[in-house]
Scaffold this active site. Structure first.
Site, short mmCIF file in Angstrom:
data_model
loop_
_atom_site.label_atom_id
_atom_site.label_comp_id
_atom_site.label_asym_id
_atom_site.label_seq_id
_atom_site.Cartn_x
_atom_site.Cartn_y
_atom_site.Cartn_z
N ASP A 124 0.87 -1.18 0.00
CA ASP A 124 0.00 0.00 0.00
C ASP A 124 0.90 1.23 0.00
O ASP A 124 2.06 1.17 0.44
CB ASP A 124 -0.89 -0.04 1.25
CG ASP A 124 -1.64 1.26 1.46
OD1 ASP A 124 -2.37 1.70 0.55
OD2 ASP A 124 -1.47 1.86 2.55
N ASP A 126 -0.17 5.05 0.73
CA ASP A 126 -0.42 6.12 1.70
C ASP A 126 -0.23 5.65 3.13
O ASP A 126 -0.87 4.69 3.59
CB ASP A 126 -1.85 6.65 1.53
CG ASP A 126 -2.07 7.29 0.17
OD1 ASP A 126 -1.07 7.60 -0.50
OD2 ASP A 126 -3.24 7.46 -0.23
#
Length: 371
Positions: A124, A126
């Site tokens: 991922d 962010d």
């Protein structure tokens, strides 16, 4: 005086006294004769037992036992003290480990496994690879270049501040940010936004890369494995970041373009939550990967579907829900939020067109699966 005569002791006659004396002498003579006939009778009576050596030694034995018991008591006391000291030492060590935030785990086999071409890693973006949200940093860069007005910048700033304070992805905030970005880029050429994205990375993103997560990604690359970013951010932005970090490629939200110009609409749905797991599954099928041998990394409970898909899930800088979920399932945890500014990550030698090619292949695989 004759009347008082009954009070005076009567004396035996002389004749009687002579008879008694004679009887006593005869008895003494008889006993003397018996002793001469039976000399053994002078031995002590059978009822008078000789002094027993064992009885004579009894007091010494009692003292020996008392000394032995005292020695045993001292030894037991020393052992007890030693055990107590050892327990205290262990408790102190355990306390130090807790203070240091360390948790001892049993030794694990080397990971990632070098040379395993059916294994890959999915990160991922962010708050996992980068502090904050890539879309918000991208908006700041566009404002600097007069792509939109101050009031829109204020909205981006509020969304970024909320994200940093809450540390989680809120679907409503993320949707609002996407709608804003789509309206801003509408009518602009894709090539223009890609060039600006490179500049924005250097200005706002490079020094927000978590060094710890970067090292994890590099470990997979060094083991000969492929590494993808998987994010709700625009695929163009994700692809730029992946290329700068030397990763294989990126999966991201796809904005529609016609003749190389953005229309302001999306292709399919945002790559968020369960959609990430679907995209990873499609990419694994297209690339011939074994998901049980793959790893995934995220900070958000929204990515539990993606993390649950692989054999090696990691919670990185986890939010509260993901932390509880990871602990309940004994997933590995890493937290790099130390408050120190992350070191700036430069462009590695491996950077090149591989990231863009990987992002394109992933988008094609996802599109085919949806059809």
């Amino acid at each position: 005086m004759a009347a008082l005569g009954w009070l005076t002791p009567r004396r035996r006659p002389a004749t009687a006294r002579s008879v008694l004396a004679g009887e006593a002498a005869a008895e003494a003579a008889r006993k003397s004769a018996l002793r001469s006939e039976h000399p053994d009778d002078d031995r002590p009576s059978a009822t008078t037992a000789p002094e027993s050596p064992e009885i004579a030694e009894a007091p010494d034995t009692g003292r020996a036992k008392t000394a032995k018991n005292a020695q045993s008591a001292k030894t037991a006391e020393k052992q007890k003290s030693a055990e107590k000291a050892k327990r205290k030492e262990k408790e102190q060590e355990k306390g130090k480990e807790k203070v240091a935030g360390k948790e001892k785990r049993p030794e694990e086999p080397p990971f990632p496994v070098a040379g395993d071409d059916r294994a890959a890693a999915f990160f991922d973006l962010d708050n996992t690879v980068m502090q904050g949200a890539a879309l918000f940093h991208f908006g700041r860069g566009l404002y600097k270049r007069k792509f939109f007005q101050r009031r829109e910048l204020a909205r981006f700033a509020w969304q970024q501040a909320w994200f940093r304070l809450a540390g989680v992805e809120d679907p409503d905030h993320m949707q609002d940010a996407r709608d804003s970005a789509l309206s801003i880029v509408k009518g602009h050429p894709v090539s223009e936004l890609m060039a600006i994205g490179e500049e924005i990375y250097d200005e706002y993103m490079a020094d927000r890369i978590w060094p710890g997560t970067r090292a994890l990604a590099q470990a997979h690359l060094d083991a000969g494995q492929r590494v993808w970013l998987v994010t709700a951010a625009p695929v163009e932005t994700a692809t730029i970041i992946a290329r700068r970090l030397g990763l294989t490629g990126a999966l991201g939200t796809v904005a529609e373009s016609v003749d190389g110009v953005y229309t302001g609409r999306l292709v399919g749905e945002p790559l968020h939550g369960p959609a990430k797991a679907e995209a990873v599954r499609a990419l694994a099928a297209a690339e011939g990967l074994d998901l049980d041998r793959c790893a995934a990394y995220s900070d958000s409970h929204n990515d539990i579907p993606m993390l649950s898909l692989v054999g090696h899930p990691y919670a990185i800088n986890p939010d509260a829900k993901l932390r509880r979920h990871a602990r309940a399932r004994d997933w590995r945890l890493r937290d790099y939020r130390t408050g120190r500014k992350a070191a700036k990550v430069g462009i590695p030698a491996a950077a090149g067109v591989g990231a863009l090619a990987g992002g394109t292949a992933a988008a094609v695989a996802l599109h085919r699966r949806r059809r």
